[in-house]
Every structure is written in structure tokens, then in C-alpha cells.
Design a protein around this motif. Structure first.
Motif, PDB file in Angstrom:
ATOM      1  N   UNK A   1      -6.881 -12.626   5.979  1.00 41.62           N
ATOM      2  CA  UNK A   1      -6.660 -11.181   5.953  1.00 41.62           C
ATOM      3  C   UNK A   1      -6.787 -10.726   4.506  1.00 41.62           C
ATOM      4  N   UNK A   2      -7.797  -9.931   4.226  1.00 41.29           N
ATOM      5  CA  UNK A   2      -7.936  -9.377   2.886  1.00 41.29           C
ATOM      6  C   UNK A   2      -6.840  -8.351   2.632  1.00 41.29           C
TER       7      UNK A   2
ATOM      8  N   UNK B   1       2.096 -12.153   3.635  1.00 41.08           N
ATOM      9  CA  UNK B   1       2.997 -11.926   4.762  1.00 41.08           C
ATOM     10  C   UNK B   1       2.227 -11.728   6.063  1.00 41.08           C
ATOM     11  N   UNK B   2       1.331 -10.760   6.110  1.00 40.96           N
ATOM     12  CA  UNK B   2       0.571 -10.554   7.346  1.00 40.96           C
ATOM     13  C   UNK B   2      -0.424 -11.685   7.554  1.00 40.96           C
TER      14      UNK B   2
ATOM     15  N   UNK C   1      -3.275  -4.811  10.135  1.00 40.12           N
ATOM     16  CA  UNK C   1      -3.909  -3.589   9.632  1.00 40.12           C
ATOM     17  C   UNK C   1      -2.888  -2.472   9.461  1.00 40.12           C
ATOM     18  N   UNK C   2      -2.096  -2.231  10.503  1.00 43.49           N
ATOM     19  CA  UNK C   2      -1.117  -1.139  10.456  1.00 43.49           C
ATOM     20  C   UNK C   2      -0.038  -1.435   9.417  1.00 43.49           C
ATOM     21  N   UNK C   3       0.377  -2.706   9.325  1.00 42.45           N
ATOM     22  CA  UNK C   3       1.398  -3.069   8.339  1.00 42.45           C
ATOM     23  C   UNK C   3       0.911  -2.804   6.929  1.00 42.45           C
ATOM     24  N   UNK C   4      -0.372  -3.051   6.671  1.00 42.25           N
ATOM     25  CA  UNK C   4      -0.928  -2.819   5.342  1.00 42.25           C
ATOM     26  C   UNK C   4      -0.950  -1.337   4.995  1.00 42.25           C
ATOM     27  N   UNK C   5      -1.397  -0.522   5.936  1.00 40.49           N
ATOM     28  CA  UNK C   5      -1.528   0.903   5.642  1.00 40.49           C
ATOM     29  C   UNK C   5      -0.210   1.666   5.733  1.00 40.49           C
ATOM     30  N   UNK C   6       0.759   1.111   6.421  1.00 38.51           N
ATOM     31  CA  UNK C   6       2.028   1.835   6.546  1.00 38.51           C
ATOM     32  C   UNK C   6       3.021   1.470   5.457  1.00 38.51           C
ATOM     33  N   UNK C   7       2.708   0.477   4.648  1.00 38.30           N
ATOM     34  CA  UNK C   7       3.610   0.061   3.586  1.00 38.30           C
ATOM     35  C   UNK C   7       2.968   0.083   2.214  1.00 38.30           C
ATOM     36  N   UNK C   8       2.126  -0.931   1.892  1.00 33.63           N
ATOM     37  CA  UNK C   8       1.518  -1.012   0.562  1.00 33.63           C
ATOM     38  C   UNK C   8       0.724   0.222   0.154  1.00 33.63           C
ATOM     39  N   UNK C   9       0.087   0.904   1.113  1.00 35.29           N
ATOM     40  CA  UNK C   9      -0.678   2.093   0.756  1.00 35.29           C
ATOM     41  C   UNK C   9       0.222   3.175   0.168  1.00 35.29           C
ATOM     42  N   UNK C  10       1.450   3.267   0.667  1.00 42.37           N
ATOM     43  CA  UNK C  10       2.371   4.268   0.136  1.00 42.37           C
ATOM     44  C   UNK C  10       2.749   3.965  -1.309  1.00 42.37           C
ATOM     45  N   UNK C  11       2.741   2.680  -1.681  1.00 40.91           N
ATOM     46  CA  UNK C  11       2.983   2.316  -3.081  1.00 40.91           C
ATOM     47  C   UNK C  11       1.797   2.760  -3.934  1.00 40.91           C
ATOM     48  N   UNK C  12       0.601   2.653  -3.378  1.00 38.12           N
ATOM     49  CA  UNK C  12      -0.593   3.159  -4.082  1.00 38.12           C
ATOM     50  C   UNK C  12      -0.445   4.649  -4.354  1.00 38.12           C
TER      51      UNK C  12
END
Length: 401
Positions: free
Chosen positions: A73-74, A271-272, A21-32
Motif C-alpha cells: 500500500x503506497x 498501519x494499513x 484507502x479511506x483510512x488514508x484520506x480520512x486521517x493523514x490527509x487532514x494533517x496535510x
């Protein structure tokens, strides 16, 4: 179902889900956020976009994890969102929404019709494993990149992980996570001043442009199919034989209505996903699905706050999540490399796929993972064709004798 979930609950699977969860929001979200800035989208549209991606990822992960007891993991395609940085600057947002609608409908059709399964049957597993290894290698290498940039954070985390692997291998990542969080609390500036607000979804009416459908929609479709192939292969390598029809079809079906709110589509994380499908999550494969449930519930809880949550995750030390995820994926990298190089007749093509994927090359908006797979397929085809040509005269000569 609830009682079984409680029986299968474990700390290690919960930690794996939280890291995902944290990996998704701390990386890909910033690309969004970068893509939204390129398209000059309002804060309301950005908040809606993140909400739609979070909701879709939550529904997909929860449904597949609980229905099939598989740690799904969605997520959303990071290369796909990166492609939107140029796409949103080139096409009107309503045309982009139109691409999303067509794309997600095609994905649902390809999945439920069984066409994706037939496509998967013609993709060599050793090349897919090499492609996965290439993606994971880049992620694992960030451990040492982070070590150079943030030694005060990374060194203690690595030391605790190493000690954990020696004494309590099952909880090595958990102890490393606790160490990293403790360091972050001490070294990170105050979290005060960040205000959370509930999202108010904004629907955008789609318009359809042939230029956008070809220039943006086609690359997004190819990237999506690659992402599905990668995610499903990771699950298969971990011993889970989930039907591609269920995975791809469900992903497309969930994504269709959310496309009107800015979601470019959701898919099983690569990855996750590998992290949660590995033995680091739980030694018993039948209990790893708890990680998918934990991550899905986290998506629901975090997504309702929309873009404002980005401010919270941006305060975490950037090297912390990269280090934790990289450490947890070392085992999966080893297994992927071993699988890709197991057949000595295909080692060179697998190596080419791995090297191209690691290179990070990008052409025509398509990332290195797709080009790595294509390079391996072309090499295999050329070598096989050359071998067939050389073999033909020998066969003919034997017939004369």
C-alpha cells in the motif's frame, strides 16, 4: 496479468484495500491540510500537494503489488507531514520543495545502491517488531477511545465484528464496514453542497537552503528510513520477502519528479499495510496483493479531485474508520508482540522500545517510533557492553587455572 488478477479477486481483499484507502484520506490527509494552513499555502498548492501524494502512492502500490504479487500500500509518512506543520511555518515553500528534491534523490540512491539493505541487516528484528507493536497499539486503542466518544456508532460495529468472528471470521471486517457505512448514511448530515473539481497541478521551482536541508531535510530523511524499515518488516512478518532495494529505490524514483509538486515522498504504508498483509485480508497470502491494486486504483480515482475530496471524507463519523482499522489490526498487534518478546534475552530492550513508542514522545521533530527504536538500541548496547566487561575477568581467571 489481467486474467490472473480476475482469478485472484476476492471480496475480503477488496474491502481491505478500500479500508486502507479511506483510512488514508480520512486521517493523514487532514494533517496535510493543517500543514498547508501553517504554511499559508493557496488552495491550488494544497490541491496539487494532495494530487502528487495520491499519484505517487498509486504508482508505487500498483507497481510493487502487480510486479511482485505482494500487498504493498503506497502512502506518505504521517509523522513526516506533521513535521511540516512547523517546517512550512519556518521555511519558504520553495526551500521546502528543495528539501524534497534532495531527500527523494537520496532515498533513491540509498535504495538502489543496496545501502539500505546493509542498514536493515544491523537493525534487530525484535526491536522493529516492538516498534511496530507500539504503533499498532496506539491505533487499536482508538477503538475504545471511539467507543467512549461515539457509542452509537462503535457499539454496533463491534457487535457485528464479534459475531462475524464467531460465524464467518474471514468476512468479519467486511460486515463491520457495511454496518458502519449504513450507520453513517443515517446519522451523517447531507453530502449535498460538496463540489468536486479536477485538479490543475502547479509546479514550484525549488530553492536550496542549508538551514532548511539540515533543520528539515535531515529529520525527514531519518523518519523516511524508519518508515521504510517498519513497512518492510511488516511485510516480512507476514511472510513476504520483498527486496528492500526494489521498495526503497522505487519509492525514491517515483517521488523525485513529484517533489516539484509538493510531494515529500511516498513509502510502503505501515498501519494499513499491516491490515492488507494479514490473514484478515485473505487466507491465501498469494491473493492479498489485490488489496494493493484496489487501493492504488482508488488513489488514482480520488487524487484527481485534489483537496476537494477532503470535504467528503470529513463528513464521515471520525470514530468509524479508527474502529474498523483497529479491529482489523488486532491480529497483527498480537503477532508483533509475540515476535518482539519471543527471545527472553532481549525482552527488556523490546519492552523499552514498545513503551517509548506508545508514549508518543517527540523531540527535535522526531516521533516516538524513532525514539523507541533508538532507546531499544541504546539499552541493548549498554547491557551487552556491561556483560562483556563482567565476562572478561572470568575468562582471564579460567586461563590462569
Amino acid at each position: 496479468m489481467k486474467s490472473q488478477l480476475l482469478r485472484d479477486f476476492s471480496i475480503s481483499a477488496t474491502v481491505a484495500g478500500l479500508i486502507a484507502l479511506v483510512a488514508t484520506y480520512s486521517g493523514p490527509v487532514l494533517i496535510v491540510v493543517q500543514a498547508a494552513q501553517a504554511g499559508k499555502l493557496s488552495q491550488e498548492l494544497l490541491s496539487t500537494w494532495i494530487w502528487a501524494l495520491s499519484l505517487g502512492s498509486a504508482v508505487l502500490g500498483l507497481w510493487l503489488s502487480l510486479r511482485f504479487k505482494v500487498p504493498v500500500i503506497g502512502a506518505w509518512s504521517t509523522p513526516g507531514v506533521a513535521l511540516l506543520i512547523s517546517g512550512l511555518a519556518q521555511y519558504p515553500f520553495s526551500d521546502v520543495i528543495g528539501c524534497y528534491v534532495v531527500l527523494t534523490a537520496l532515498i533513491a540512491l540509498i535504495g538502489f545502491s543496496g545501502l539500505f539493505s546493509r542498514l536493515m541487516a544491523h537493525l534487530p528484528t525484535h526491536l522493529l517488531s516492538a516498534m511496530i507493536a507500539g504503533v499498532l497499539f496506539q491505533f487499536c486503542a482508538r477503538i475504545f477511545q471511539s467507543l467512549q466518544m461515539f457509542p452509537a456508532i462503535v457499539l454496533p460495529v463491534m457487535a457485528v465484528y464479534l459475531l462475524g468472528r464467531r460465524l464467518v471470521p474471514r468476512y468479519a471486517v467486511a460486515y463491520a464496514l457495511l454496518t458502519g457505512v449504513a450507520i453513517a448514511v443515517v446519522t451523517t448530515p447531507s453530502f449535498q453542497g460538496v463540489q468536486l473539481s479536477l485538479v490543475k497541478p502547479v509546479l514550484t521551482a525549488p530553492t536550496f537552503s542549508l538551514d532548511a536541508l539540515i533543520g528539515l531535510g535531515l529529520p525527514l530523511l531519518l523518519l523516511a528510513l524508519t518508515q521504510y524499515a517498519t513497512g518492510i518488516t511488516i511485510l516480512r512478518n507476514a511472510g513476504y520477502h520483498l527486496s528492500p532495494r526494489s521498495v526503497v529505490g522505487s519509492s525514491g524514483l517515483v517521488s523525485i519528479p513529484l517533489a516539484l509538486f509538493g510531494s515529500s515522498g511516498v513509502n510502503p504504508a505501515a498501519i494499513v499495510g499491516a491490515l492488507c498483509a494479514s490473514a484478515e485480508c485473505h487466507p491465501n497470502p498469494g491473493r492479498r496483493y489485490v488489496a494493493g491494486v484496489v487501493c492504488g486504483l482508488g488513489y488514482l480515482g480520488v487524487g484527481i479531485f485534489g483537496a476537494s475530496v477532503v470535504a467528503l471524507f470529513s463528513l464521515l463519523p471520525s470514530g468509524l474508520i479508527a474502529t474498523l482499522a483497529g479491529l482489523a489490526l488486532l491480529g497483527t498487534l498480537v503477532s508483533s508482540l509475540a515476535s518482539s518478546l519471543a527471545d527472553e534475552h532481549h525482552r527488556e530492550s523490546a519492552l523499552i522500545t514498545f513503551v517509548v513508542t506508545v508514549s508518543g514522545m517527540s523531540f527535535f521533530g522526531l516521533g516516538s517510533a524513532l525514539w523507541g527504536l533508538l532507546a531499544g538500541l541504546v539499552f541493548t548496547g549498554v547491557v551487552s557492553w556491561r556483560g562483556a566487561v563482567k565476562a572478561a575477568p572470568r575468562a582471564s581467571g579460567n586461563a590462569v587455572r
